[in-house]
Write a protein that holds these residues in place. Structure first.
Motif, short mmCIF file in Angstrom:
data_model
loop_
_atom_site.label_atom_id
_atom_site.label_comp_id
_atom_site.label_asym_id
_atom_site.label_seq_id
_atom_site.Cartn_x
_atom_site.Cartn_y
_atom_site.Cartn_z
N ARG A 99 0.84 -1.21 0.00
CA ARG A 99 0.00 0.00 0.00
C ARG A 99 0.87 1.25 0.00
N ALA A 100 1.95 1.25 0.80
CA ALA A 100 2.77 2.45 0.93
C ALA A 100 3.45 2.82 -0.38
N ALA A 101 3.60 1.83 -1.23
CA ALA A 101 4.32 2.09 -2.50
C ALA A 101 3.40 2.49 -3.61
N LEU A 102 2.07 2.47 -3.35
CA LEU A 102 1.16 2.79 -4.44
C LEU A 102 1.34 4.20 -4.96
N PRO A 103 1.48 5.20 -4.06
CA PRO A 103 1.62 6.57 -4.62
C PRO A 103 2.84 6.73 -5.53
N GLU A 104 3.81 5.84 -5.34
CA GLU A 104 5.03 5.98 -6.15
C GLU A 104 4.89 5.34 -7.53
N LEU A 105 3.83 4.62 -7.77
CA LEU A 105 3.68 3.96 -9.08
C LEU A 105 3.38 5.00 -10.15
N GLU A 106 3.83 4.70 -11.31
CA GLU A 106 3.61 5.58 -12.45
C GLU A 106 2.14 5.59 -12.80
N ASN A 107 1.71 6.64 -13.46
CA ASN A 107 0.35 6.74 -13.95
C ASN A 107 0.21 5.73 -15.09
N HIS A 108 -0.89 4.92 -15.01
CA HIS A 108 -1.08 3.84 -15.97
C HIS A 108 -2.03 4.20 -17.09
N HIS A 109 -2.32 5.49 -17.27
CA HIS A 109 -3.30 5.88 -18.29
C HIS A 109 -2.81 5.53 -19.70
N ASP A 110 -1.48 5.55 -19.87
CA ASP A 110 -0.92 5.32 -21.22
C ASP A 110 -0.55 3.84 -21.47
N ARG A 111 -0.83 3.02 -20.47
CA ARG A 111 -0.51 1.60 -20.71
C ARG A 111 -1.42 1.08 -21.84
N PRO A 112 -0.94 0.26 -22.72
CA PRO A 112 -1.72 -0.19 -23.88
C PRO A 112 -3.00 -0.89 -23.51
N GLU A 113 -2.95 -1.76 -22.47
CA GLU A 113 -4.16 -2.47 -22.10
C GLU A 113 -5.19 -1.53 -21.47
N ILE A 114 -4.72 -0.48 -20.75
CA ILE A 114 -5.62 0.48 -20.11
C ILE A 114 -6.29 1.32 -21.18
N ALA A 115 -5.49 1.81 -22.10
CA ALA A 115 -6.04 2.64 -23.17
C ALA A 115 -7.04 1.86 -24.00
N ALA A 116 -6.71 0.58 -24.27
CA ALA A 116 -7.63 -0.26 -25.07
C ALA A 116 -8.89 -0.56 -24.29
N ALA A 117 -8.78 -0.75 -22.98
CA ALA A 117 -9.96 -1.03 -22.16
C ALA A 117 -10.90 0.17 -22.12
N ILE A 118 -10.32 1.36 -21.99
CA ILE A 118 -11.15 2.56 -21.97
C ILE A 118 -11.82 2.76 -23.31
N ALA A 119 -11.05 2.54 -24.37
CA ALA A 119 -11.56 2.82 -25.71
C ALA A 119 -12.47 1.71 -26.24
N GLU A 120 -12.13 0.48 -25.97
CA GLU A 120 -12.82 -0.63 -26.61
C GLU A 120 -13.55 -1.53 -25.62
N GLY A 121 -13.34 -1.32 -24.32
CA GLY A 121 -14.00 -2.16 -23.33
C GLY A 121 -13.15 -3.33 -22.88
N ARG A 122 -12.07 -3.66 -23.62
CA ARG A 122 -11.13 -4.71 -23.23
C ARG A 122 -9.75 -4.32 -23.73
N GLY A 123 -8.75 -4.74 -23.00
CA GLY A 123 -7.39 -4.43 -23.41
C GLY A 123 -6.44 -5.59 -23.11
N TYR A 124 -5.43 -5.74 -23.94
CA TYR A 124 -4.46 -6.84 -23.77
C TYR A 124 -3.08 -6.31 -24.10
N SER A 125 -2.10 -6.83 -23.34
CA SER A 125 -0.73 -6.43 -23.59
C SER A 125 0.19 -7.46 -22.96
N SER A 126 1.36 -7.66 -23.59
CA SER A 126 2.40 -8.55 -23.05
C SER A 126 3.70 -7.78 -23.10
N ARG A 127 4.29 -7.51 -21.92
CA ARG A 127 5.49 -6.70 -21.87
C ARG A 127 6.23 -6.94 -20.57
N TRP A 128 7.36 -6.28 -20.51
CA TRP A 128 8.23 -6.35 -19.30
C TRP A 128 7.68 -5.40 -18.26
#
Length: 590
Positions: A99-128
């Motif tokens: 929990r304490a580390a959550l504020p330090e996480l990067e904003n995930h708005h630009d993650r491919p799966e997030i962007a696809a979920a917002i735009a299309e209702g589902r998103g998928y991505s495979s990455r490091w």
């Protein structure tokens, strides 16, 4: 490095299997990997849907509650990383992050799966994942307030490490590797067995073919099977059989041709296109005293006869048959009629046939000499008879005594003509093989006594001494009694006729080595050595004038020679001028 066909077949089979496995790895492996990834993605979406329904069921509770606690609770149960993200990209909770580390996480708005979920209702991505330091598969879906058409409350995201996928791929690659090893092993074994069988058949064909090429046309393959190798073996067997039959035919024709050439009495000379000796038969080698080294040489180099070369050149230059008579020097001069004919077709050459006409020419010469001698011998008594008859006709009325002398002359010449004709008929009968001597036992001493008795009176008139020396043995010969009497008569008569007064004439009989030898020896004037080789020729006289005066026909010794030879004997003469002459003959003893 030279490889046999067995090794080549094994290497080709292994290469084909390896290429097949490589193609399977490159093409099918990718398809299987994509299928595994797609299956994992679908599985994550299904599990995300379950989590999404649970979130919707607790939406009222969670809308003002702790999303991080809910994620921490759900993640271990689902064996997934569960992340809750606001629509603006802020992370509200993460099962894998404190929990304490959550504020330090990067904003995930630009993650491919997030962007696809917002735009299309589902998103998928495979990455490091930089947070977890490993490869992950992400799927995301929004949770809306008031159903599917309401505003997005939060975005749920689940993630699963690629380890399972990698393990599945690893199992696939291991299975593929094992299959490849097994396939290669089976391929090596099967291809080795197949190559061994094929190689064994081919080695058998090769061995038989080598024996055939070495001349053993009796070698056969006799393959079993109807494949290409079997057909090849049967074809080679058929070829060897046909070739063997052809060679047997050629050998038969060659042997027949060779026997014909060797049995020919005529000489045969074959030249090639360069007019060099290609073949010469035995008869011609014996005729010309040539060796086997003449093959390959020019005729002028070995035979050395310009007349022969002229005949060969004429046939070669005109392309038409040419012939001519040539005389060859050697142990005795010989004459040949040579017929040279160009060979048609290929290879071109020349064939010359040599016919020995030496004996024919000799007989022609003898015939001419015989005709000339007979004419000469007949001319003298005939001329004497005609002259004496004409003279006697004129003198018969005027001088009867002179007419009688001419009548005596006619009688003497008529007797001479009779003797000449009788000798000619006798000689002709002997030479024409009409005389067939009887084979009987003849007492030579008895015959000699009878013949000496006939000439004893004439010998006494010339004061000649006739004597007989009998043989120490039986003195019995095998032959024709009448012919032996004629031989004795001719030899004794010649001795009595041509020897002067006071000469001794001895008939000596001897027997040695199953032969009876008879010699008629005289101590008369003898004969010059130059006359001895020709004494037995017809009409030959050492002293022609003296012989005619004594009434000789010149055929007596020739008759003696032919009679002795007809009874398988031999006749000879030996003389020393001034000391005497010895005529001798031999006959088989009885």
């Amino acid at each position: 490095m030279k490889l046999d066909i067995r090794t080549k077949l094994v290497l080709v089979s292994v290469g084909l299997i390896a290429a097949s496995i490589l193609v399977l790895e490159v093409l099918v492996g990718r398809e299987i990997e994509a299928e595994i990834v797609s299956s994992a993605r679908d599985d994550l979406f299904e599990r995300l849907a379950l989590i999404e329904r649970e979130a919707e069921g607790r939406r009222a509770e969670l809308s003002s509650g702790d999303w991080d606690a809910w994620a921490d609770e759900l993640g271990p149960r689902a064996h997934l990383r569960v992340t809750v993200i606001r629509p603006d990209g802020v992370v509200l909770g993460d099962s894998e992050v404190e929990r304490a580390a959550l504020p330090e996480l990067e904003n995930h708005h630009d993650r491919p799966e997030i962007a696809a979920a917002i735009a299309e209702g589902r998103g998928y991505s495979s990455r490091w994942s930089g947070t977890l330091r490993r490869q992950l598969v992400y799927v995301a879906a929004p949770v809306r307030a008031g159903g599917t058409s309401g505003p997005i409350l939060v975005i749920l995201r689940v993630a699963e490490p690629l380890e399972r996928l990698e393990q599945a791929l690893a199992r696939f690659h291991r299975t593929l590797l094992v299959a490849a090893v097994v396939a290669l092993g089976l391929a090596i074994v099967m291809s080795t067995v197949a190559a061994q069988l094929m190689s064994r058949a081919l080695r058998g064909i090769t061995r038989a073919a080598r024996r055939m090429s070495a001349g053993d046309l009796a070698a056969r393959i006799r393959p079993g099977g109807d494949d290409e190798i079997g057909q090849l073996g049967r074809t080679l067997d058929g070829l060897a059989e046909n070739l063997s039959q052809t060679l047997d035919t050629l050998r038969g024709e060659r042997d027949l041709f060779g026997r014909m050439l060797e049995s020919m009495q005529e000489g045969v000379l074959v030249l090639d296109r360069d007019l060099r000796v290609l073949l010469i038969n035995r008869a011609l080698r014996e005729m010309l005293l040539l060796g086997a080294d003449v093959v390959g040489r020019l005729p002028i180099e070995t035979i050395r006869n310009t007349e022969l070369q002229a005949v060969l050149d004429a046939a070669a230059s005109t392309g038409k048959p040419a012939s001519g008579e040539v005389e060859m020097a050697g142990l005795g001069p010989r004459r040949f009629m040579v017929h040279a004919t160009p060979l048609g077709g290929e290879p071109r050459g020349l064939v010359a046939v040599f016919v020995d006409v030496t004996e024919i020419r000799r007989l022609e010469t003898m015939r001419k000499d015989f005709v000339a001698n007979v004419s000469h011998e007949l001319r003298t008594p005939i001329t004497a008879v005609r002259s004496a008859a004409e003279t006697a006709r004129r003198a018969i009325g005027k001088d009867p005594e002179a007419a009688l002398r001419f009548v005596d002359m006619i009688e003497r010449n008529a007797l001479r003509l009779h003797e000449l004709v009788e000798d000619l008929l006798e000689l002709s009968r002997i030479e024409s093989k009409q005389f067939r001597p009887q084979s009987e036992a003849v007492d030579l001493a008895q015959v000699a006594e009878q013949v000496l008795a006939i000439f004893r009176e004439r010998a006494e008139r010339k004061k000649l001494r006739l004597s007989l020396v009998p043989s120490a043995g039986r003195g019995v010969a095998r032959g024709d009694r009448r012919a032996i009497e004629q031989i004795f008569t001719n030899l004794v008569e010649n001795a009595v006729k041509y020897c002067g007064e006071g000469v001794s004439i001895t008939v000596r009989l001897a027997e040695r080595d199953a032969l009876c030898r008879v010699s008629v020896e005289d101590t008369g004037p003898g004969i010059e050595p130059k006359h001895l080789p020709r004494l037995f020729e017809r009409f030959y006289r050492a002293d022609k004038g003296r012989s005619r005066d004594m009434g000789g026909t010149g055929l007596g010794l020739s008759i003696v020679k032919h009679l002795v030879e007809a009874m398988e004997g031999n006749v000879s003469v030996d003389s020393v001028p001034g000391k005497g002459t010895t005529f001798a003959f031999t006959l088989p003893a009885a």
